[in-house]
Write an enzyme that holds these catalytic residues in place. Structure first.
Site, PDB file in Angstrom:
ATOM      1  N   GLY A  90      79.527  59.885  43.344  1.00  0.00           N
ATOM      2  CA  GLY A  90      80.470  58.830  43.728  1.00  0.00           C
ATOM      3  C   GLY A  90      79.905  57.473  43.349  1.00  0.00           C
ATOM      4  N   GLY A  92      77.940  54.852  43.852  1.00  0.00           N
ATOM      5  CA  GLY A  92      76.824  54.530  44.736  1.00  0.00           C
ATOM      6  C   GLY A  92      76.387  53.084  44.610  1.00  0.00           C
ATOM      7  CG  ASP A 125      68.602  49.330  45.074  1.00  0.00           C
ATOM      8  OD1 ASP A 125      69.482  49.821  44.341  1.00  0.00           O
ATOM      9  OD2 ASP A 125      67.612  48.728  44.632  1.00  0.00           O
ATOM     10  N   GLY A 126      71.986  50.492  45.817  1.00  0.00           N
ATOM     11  CA  GLY A 126      73.312  49.969  45.469  1.00  0.00           C
ATOM     12  C   GLY A 126      73.279  48.852  44.434  1.00  0.00           C
ATOM     13  NE  ARG A 176      82.340  51.045  34.446  1.00  0.00           N
ATOM     14  CZ  ARG A 176      81.454  51.963  34.838  1.00  0.00           C
ATOM     15  NH1 ARG A 176      80.474  52.325  34.059  1.00  0.00           N
ATOM     16  NH2 ARG A 176      81.539  52.501  36.024  1.00  0.00           N
ATOM     17  CG  ASP A 252      77.829  62.367  37.052  1.00  0.00           C
ATOM     18  OD1 ASP A 252      77.307  63.381  36.565  1.00  0.00           O
ATOM     19  OD2 ASP A 252      77.203  61.312  37.261  1.00  0.00           O
ATOM     20  CG  ASP A 262      78.683  55.733  34.287  1.00  0.00           C
ATOM     21  OD1 ASP A 262      79.254  54.647  34.515  1.00  0.00           O
ATOM     22  OD2 ASP A 262      78.324  56.504  35.187  1.00  0.00           O
TER      23      ASP A 262
END
Ligand code: AMP
Ligand code: MG
Length: 486
Positions: A90, A92, A125-126, A176, A252, A262
């Site tokens: 997901g 993150g 940590d995002g 993005r 993913d 990605d």
């Protein structure tokens, strides 16, 4: 032309509800500074390029401000990572801020990467560091300029927020853009968690928003899968023809729209090497350059598995069977163009394969080879390229066969040069060029990253004063080690 405050949102994915995504607000990064922006990407949203000078620009894309009609959501998905199923991934460290509708009626997802922790952050940590954000920005816009399907990037905003990786770095965000952020892994998530209604709702969403013509077919879901296979075959053909190595082809990271998506430890080949592994963490070479073709097929099979509740297995199998022949046809078509050949002949596949075999181990710069081949008349170009090859007898044989083929595309050198230069870039996003721009940006000098972006936005045109970007990489620049998420 619009200002930032004029954007219109229509958040179709958010409306699918909480089974698909979770509402999360961006966590701002400190002292935001605009590092680089893409005017070309801004036009997708009808944004006036002058908007980059507004203080609000960096604030919006660093999480300090938010449009009242945006609905930031973290999407849930899963996926196969290096061949093993990971049941819960997901967003993150990224958020889908919302979908902007432009004047032409197109929807563009605004996705802010590095926006802080979400329910899918696991132990992360995002955050995204400046270097990976710049790499994603440069690659998105460079691939687009080459004509290769890709997500786009609007800007990178840097900050003084510290982030720990192997060393202390600073946090950044990259905005993005893509018509959709749905990945193969979205379907896998609903399939493996046994949520057939959500699986179907996701398929319906895609049909309505992104595959409207498939909706008219007798078997809309099957038709959509066929379209995904077709587009993937085309995408991978571009990667192989232009020497692009994605590096992390986990399911993913595969866009349902079959756009390059990605960006991690990607690389464009410098010297041709079919076995090149650009991801330092990829110990077995699962995602090596030449493996991208079978891995794309493998990922499509993983998607097909997830679609079994919606589509007959035999139909899925038939669609999967289209991949390799379609890939091969697209690839040969692109390579013929790169070689300047106007017509197709049965022997072309062997001609291309022999060329790559000769390049392998000869340290021939892959993209510059084609550029130089078109620069001068056939015989002169071949004579000057000959020295690059180790197997001279093999090259002479190839050159003789190529000359005959080139002669059958009978036109004058001016036309041939223009035709070949229009498909063979002079400027390529080499790892070492990105690295130099990143090092300057880390010192607060954004000039080099902006200049590199500008040069790469017109990769086929010779640009005065920019010769250094067209040169072969120095030895140190060929062996940079880049690994997964950062
Ligand atoms: P990636 O390798 O970037 O494709 O990421 C794989 C998964 O790890 C995705 O679910 C990401 O959202 C998550 N992820 C990567 N980096 C971070 C991070 N710094 N913090 C939280 N989640 C992350
Ligand atoms: Mg990813």
């Amino acid at each position: 032309m619009k200002s930032l405050t004029d954007l219109t949102f229509d958040n179709r994915f958010a409306r699918l509800g909480d089974a698909f995504s979770t509402a999360v607000l961006p966590e701002p990064i400190a002292e935001p500074q605009l590092v680089v922006a893409s005017h070309a990407a801004m036009t997708l949203l009808d944004l006036d390029p002058a908007q980059v000078d507004e203080p609000m620009f960096a604030q919006l894309f660093a999480g300090h401000k938010l449009w009242s009609t945006a609905e930031p959501r973290a999407m849930v998905y899963s996926g196969h990572q290096f061949g093993s199923y990971n049941p819960r991934l997901g967003d993150g460290r990224g958020l889908l801020l919302g979908e902007v509708v432009n004047a032409a009626g197109q929807h563009w997802d605004l996705h802010l990467k590095g926006a802080g922790q979400t329910p899918y952050s696991r132990s992360g940590d995002g955050r995204a560091v400046l270097r990976s954000s710049i790499r994603e920005f440069l690659a998105s816009e460079a691939l687009f300029a080459l004509g290769i399907p890709s997500s786009r990037a609007l800007c990178v905003v840097g900050s003084s927020t510290p982030v720990w990786r192997e060393r202390q770095e600073s946090a950044a965000m990259v905005l993005r853009l893509a018509p959709s952020h749905v990945r193969f892994g979205h379907f896998e998530y609903f399939y493996y968690t046994k949520q057939p209604e959500q699986l179907q709702a996701l398929a319906e969403h895609l049909l309505a928003c992104h595959f409207p013509d498939c909706r008219e077919q007798a078997e809309p879901y099957g038709a959509m899968f066929t379209r995904i296979v077709e587009r993937n075959a085309e995408l991978i053909a571009y990667w192989q023809a232009y020497g692009f190595c994605h590096g992390v082809m986990n399911s993913d990271n595969m866009s349902i729209l079959s756009i390059t998506f990605d960006f991690g430890p990607y690389a464009f080949l410098d010297d041709f090497d079919a076995q090149h592994i650009c991801n330092h963490s990829d110990d077995t070479g699962r995602y090596s350059f030449s493996n991208q073709v079978p891995i794309a097929h493998w990922n499509l099979s993983a998607l097909a598995q997830a679609l079994t509740p919606l589509v007959e297995v035999e139909a899925l199998r038939a669609s999967l069977g289209l991949f390799l022949p379609l890939y091969q046809a697209h690839y040969l078509d692109l390579m013929r163009r790169r070689l300047g050949l106007l017509n197709a002949e049965d022997s072309d596949q062997a001609l291309v394969e022999r060329l790559l075999q000769l390049m392998q181990g000869s340290a021939v710069d892959y993209n510059l080879f084609f550029r130089r081949l078109g620069e001068q008349p056939v015989d002169i170009a071949l004579a000057s390229l000959r020295d690059e090859f180790v197997d001279l007898a093999g090259f002479d044989q190839w050159a003789a066969d190529y000359s005959i083929r080139a002669a059958s595309s009978d036109d004058n050198q001016t036309e041939r040069r223009a035709r070949m230069h229009a498909v063979n870039p002079l400027y390529v996003l080499r790892n070492y060029l990105a690295q130099q721009a990143i090092e300057a940006a880390e010192q607060g000098d954004y000039g080099p990253v902006r200049e590199l972006h500008a040069v790469l936005s017109r990769p086929f045109e010779e640009q005065p004063g920019m010769q250094r970007y067209a040169e072969r990489p120095p030895q140190w620049g060929k062996h940079l080690e880049i690994s997964c998420s950062s």
